[in-house]
Design an enzyme around this catalytic site. Structure first.
Site, short mmCIF file in Angstrom:
data_model
loop_
_atom_site.label_atom_id
_atom_site.label_comp_id
_atom_site.label_asym_id
_atom_site.label_seq_id
_atom_site.Cartn_x
_atom_site.Cartn_y
_atom_site.Cartn_z
N CYS A 1 70.47 48.32 35.12
CA CYS A 1 71.36 47.76 36.07
C CYS A 1 72.56 48.32 36.36
O CYS A 1 72.99 49.26 35.76
CB CYS A 1 72.06 46.48 35.62
N HIS A 2 72.71 48.44 37.79
CA HIS A 2 73.85 49.12 38.18
C HIS A 2 75.11 48.80 38.02
O HIS A 2 76.25 49.24 38.47
CB HIS A 2 73.40 49.72 39.59
#
Length: 437
Positions: free
Chosen positions: A167-168
């Site tokens: 996930c960013h």
């Protein structure tokens, strides 16, 4: 190198897909795009080829309507799926809204996420089973939400598959903090730990100085930043949380149940129509690129996402820092996040290299932050148990523990809402038979 991308036609995944098809300097490789929707598959294939052509990357792109036709010999399998597309999300917003439940994103740990994992986990189980036959040594890189639930389900259903959730949120939060403090992001020394979308930054330093006091002062004095949910949580908990304010508003009981808080923090309530319109705009924009009606925007091939970095590291062996969602059990028996249960999936610093992804032990998590994380993980555990054990009652149990729902309505209303949601998805053929009534 062969990379398989499941759900390659997912609207917001297009920048990452372009990134995968512009990995110059690693030699010839293959990207197999997979999507069950014919139009989205064609768009994904077109975007992939446009990215390769624009960046002169020696990548072969193939298109597949099912993952079983694409997995043979894969080194990495990237999963970005939405079972049932946008139409499956409609009841997850509309039915709870009739019960007075406000949601903003509904994809992480609340009612929408609990229902979403029920239709997503069986697809993940089928993929993992096929991977063990065709590419048993491949990395499964999951970017599908609900992230923690998906990874927890995969680790329980298919422990032999090398699953990492990506996930960013953490690095984008670091960029947000750097912008707020007018610091070049590459100069910000940060660390965080917790659960996906609810990681807390445990260290914020710049040039040898702790800059957390500056961020806390901004939360108290800046009129724009100070009215956000994340600034409010920072003031009360002492640490800054990842993901957006609209996300965090539905993970806790303090905001969405109260109209005054919704107005004070300008929170979008039950925005299904807006999300669907945004999704359609993304798809149409990608179609224009895929069909050559507009030139490929080269900046699209610089997504900054972790999965392309990992693929590059698998080839060149270079160590690259990332954040990863992994089971909270280190090989030596310790926990990556000491304050959280070992059966949970946590988001921690990690390193990608030629051997894959290696998590690192996190810095101590403040007790008030760990307490929120533990409640989050309890909801995840029950929702995953519902689908892996075929126990409908656990769907109710997970919903009863949801902080937003519990602050909004009494238990019998929560249970009635869950039953209506399950019946709607059963009628649409999206619910595992074990959960029917």
């Amino acid at each position: 190198m062969k990379v398989v991308v499941m759900g390659a036609g997912s609207a917001q995944f297009m920048p990452e897909l372009a990134d995968f098809c512009s990995l110059t300097g690693i030699g010839p490789y293959e990207v197999a795009v997979v999507d069950t929707d014919p139009r989205r598959l064609a768009i994904a294939g077109g975007v992939a080829r446009a990215a390769a052509a624009a960046t002169a990357t020696p990548v072969t792109v193939s298109e597949h309507a099912h993952h079983s036709h694409a997995l043979d010999g894969a080194d990495a399998v990237v999963v970005s799926i939405g079972v049932g597309l946008q139409e499956s999300i409609r009841p997850d917003f509309e039915i709870p809204a009739r019960y007075g439940l406000r949601q903003t994103v509904a994809d992480t740990v609340g009612i929408g996420a609990v229902i979403r994992i029920l239709r997503t986990a069986p697809v993940l189980a089928g993929l993992a089973e096929e991977m063990q036959r065709q590419c048993p040594n491949a990395l499964l890189l999951n970017v599908t939400n609900p992230m923690a639930m998906c990874c927890m389900a995969l680790h329980r259903m298919a422990p032999a598959v090398r699953t990492v959730g990506l996930c960013h949120s953490t690095w984008q939060t670091a960029a947000t903090v750097a912008d707020l403090l007018h610091i070049p992001v590459e100069e910000l020394d940060f660390a965080g730990a917790g659960v996906n979308h609810q990681v807390f930054l445990t260290r914020l330093w710049h040039d040898g100085t702790d800059v957390y006091p500056r961020l806390r002062e901004l939360a108290r004095t800046d009129p724009e930043f100070g009215r956000t949910v994340r600034a409010d949580m920072l003031r009360r908990l002492g640490h800054f949380v990842t993901e957006s304010s609209k996300h965090n508003a539905e993970y806790v009981p303090w905001y969405l149940p109260w109209q005054s808080e919704v107005e004070r923090h300008s929170l979008p309530v039950n925005p299904y129509a807006d999300r669907r319109a945004d999704n359609e705009r993304w798809v149409e924009g990608a179609a224009a690129v895929a069909e050559g009606r507009v030139p490929f925007p080269v900046q699209l091939a610089q997504s900054g996402e972790y999965a392309p970095r990992i693929v590059r590291s698998l080839v060149d062996g270079e160590r690259r820092p990332i954040y990863a969602n992994v089971p909270n059990r280190a090989p030596d028996g310790s926990r990556w996040v000491a304050e959280l249960p070992e059966w949970g999936v946590v988001e921690v610093p990690a390193v990608a290299d030629g051997g894959g992804v290696t998590p690192l032990h996190a810095e101590p998590l403040p007790p008030q932050c760990a307490a929120l994380n533990r409640r989050y993980l309890d909801v995840c555990d029950l929702a995953v148990r519902a689908v892996t054990e075929g126990e409908r009652a656990h769907v109710h149990h997970a919903a009863l523990l949801d902080a937003n729902a519990a602050a909004t309505m009494p238990a019998e209303r929560i249970e009635a809402m869950v039953d209506e949601l399950l019946d709607a998805h059963q009628a649409a053929g999206r619910l595992p038979e074990a959960l029917w009534r």
